[in-house]
Design a protein around this motif. Sequence first.
Motif, short mmCIF file in Angstrom:
data_model
loop_
_atom_site.label_atom_id
_atom_site.label_comp_id
_atom_site.label_asym_id
_atom_site.label_seq_id
_atom_site.Cartn_x
_atom_site.Cartn_y
_atom_site.Cartn_z
N GLY A 55 11.13 -12.11 -2.53
CA GLY A 55 11.45 -12.26 -1.11
C GLY A 55 10.55 -11.36 -0.28
O GLY A 55 9.67 -11.82 0.43
N HIS A 56 10.75 -10.07 -0.41
CA HIS A 56 9.88 -9.11 0.29
C HIS A 56 8.43 -9.38 -0.12
O HIS A 56 7.54 -9.44 0.74
CB HIS A 56 10.33 -7.69 -0.05
CG HIS A 56 9.53 -6.62 0.61
ND1 HIS A 56 9.59 -6.38 1.97
CD2 HIS A 56 8.60 -5.76 0.12
CE1 HIS A 56 8.73 -5.40 2.26
NE2 HIS A 56 8.13 -5.01 1.17
N THR A 57 8.19 -9.52 -1.42
CA THR A 57 6.99 -10.17 -1.96
C THR A 57 7.49 -11.14 -3.02
O THR A 57 8.62 -11.01 -3.51
CB THR A 57 6.01 -9.18 -2.61
OG1 THR A 57 6.68 -8.54 -3.73
CG2 THR A 57 5.53 -8.10 -1.63
N LEU A 112 0.81 -1.23 0.00
CA LEU A 112 0.00 0.00 0.00
C LEU A 112 0.84 1.27 0.00
O LEU A 112 0.39 2.31 -0.47
CB LEU A 112 -0.91 0.01 1.24
CG LEU A 112 -2.33 -0.51 1.06
CD1 LEU A 112 -3.07 -0.43 2.40
CD2 LEU A 112 -3.08 0.29 -0.01
N ASP A 113 2.05 1.20 0.53
CA ASP A 113 2.89 2.40 0.57
C ASP A 113 3.65 2.64 -0.74
O ASP A 113 4.45 3.57 -0.83
CB ASP A 113 3.87 2.35 1.76
CG ASP A 113 4.69 1.09 1.84
OD1 ASP A 113 4.27 0.06 1.26
OD2 ASP A 113 5.75 1.11 2.48
N HIS A 114 3.40 1.82 -1.74
CA HIS A 114 4.05 2.00 -3.05
C HIS A 114 3.04 2.19 -4.18
O HIS A 114 3.43 2.62 -5.27
CB HIS A 114 4.97 0.82 -3.35
CG HIS A 114 6.09 0.69 -2.36
ND1 HIS A 114 7.39 1.07 -2.62
CD2 HIS A 114 6.09 0.25 -1.07
CE1 HIS A 114 8.14 0.87 -1.55
NE2 HIS A 114 7.38 0.37 -0.58
N VAL A 115 1.77 1.89 -3.92
CA VAL A 115 0.76 1.98 -4.99
C VAL A 115 -0.16 3.19 -4.86
O VAL A 115 -1.01 3.43 -5.71
CB VAL A 115 -0.15 0.71 -5.05
CG1 VAL A 115 0.68 -0.55 -5.29
CG2 VAL A 115 -1.00 0.57 -3.78
N GLY A 120 13.51 -0.54 -4.48
CA GLY A 120 12.24 -0.80 -3.78
C GLY A 120 12.51 -1.25 -2.36
O GLY A 120 13.34 -0.67 -1.65
N ASP A 121 11.85 -2.32 -1.94
CA ASP A 121 12.02 -2.82 -0.57
C ASP A 121 12.92 -4.06 -0.52
O ASP A 121 12.97 -4.75 0.48
CB ASP A 121 10.67 -3.12 0.07
CG ASP A 121 9.91 -1.85 0.40
OD1 ASP A 121 10.41 -0.75 0.08
OD2 ASP A 121 8.80 -1.95 0.97
N ALA A 122 13.66 -4.31 -1.62
CA ALA A 122 14.61 -5.42 -1.61
C ALA A 122 15.88 -5.04 -0.84
O ALA A 122 16.60 -5.90 -0.35
CB ALA A 122 14.97 -5.82 -3.04
ZN LIG Z 1 6.89 -3.27 0.88
#
Ligand SMILES: [Zn+2]
Length: 245
Positions: free
Chosen positions: A160-162, A67-70, A179-181
């Motif tokens: 991994g993160h997703t 949600l914090d990226h879309v 991103g969040d990797a």
């Molecule tokens: Zn994330």
Amino acid sequence: MNINQVSDSVYVVAGTNVNWALVSDGSGVTVIDAGYPRDTEAVLASVRRIGHAVSDIAAVLLTHAHLDHVGAIPTLVEQVGMPVYTGAEEVRHARREYLQQITPMQMIQQLTTYRGARWVTQTLHAVVGHISTSIPSATVGEESALASLPGGFVALPTPGHTDGHTAYFMPSEGVLFSGDALVTGHPLLRETGPQLLPRVFNHNESGTLASARSLAIEQARILVPGHGLPAHQDLPSLVAALRPA
Ligand SMILES: [Zn+2]
């Protein structure tokens, strides 16, 4: 709103505990990730602030569908109608065929520390009314389409993160959008510097670590993470300095 120009074409914008990036080639803009739903106006304003009309946006590249990226994507799709590209597996996540995200119970568990309680409060404020956001128009970013966008990108599958997390490399200016990797800070982390997000955010912890290590790309010399400050350092040395979880 804090806009940080990190190279000739790349601007990093700090929203509510999360970053998005704008890449301009003079006539068009590629947006990488889109903040929380509450950041929508800030995303639009940031595009104007770097001298573009919102209609100049050629595409949104999505690292993953948290949600914090879309956040601003539904509004951008409505106003601009540009494509939203992500990884093949992440398309399913973006369409909410399934959800790999911190659960309400896991969020409640963060309330036991001051740091966690503050983050939960900010997060609830940033998502209220938009918890069920999905991106039905998300499609797979094919190699040729990504290469021809403003900036020019190569997708890097980083599960991994997703399961479908996808980082993006911009060879022309040596910029890696992780991103969040791989991040350099987050309200729930004590330290700054290259590291993984706290375990509670990662769907698959060992995959997250392996993907972060895979980002040691020789030609990458600027890191733009999903959370924390950008880093002007080559990726092999940033990855070598990965803080153990
Ligand atoms: Zn994330």
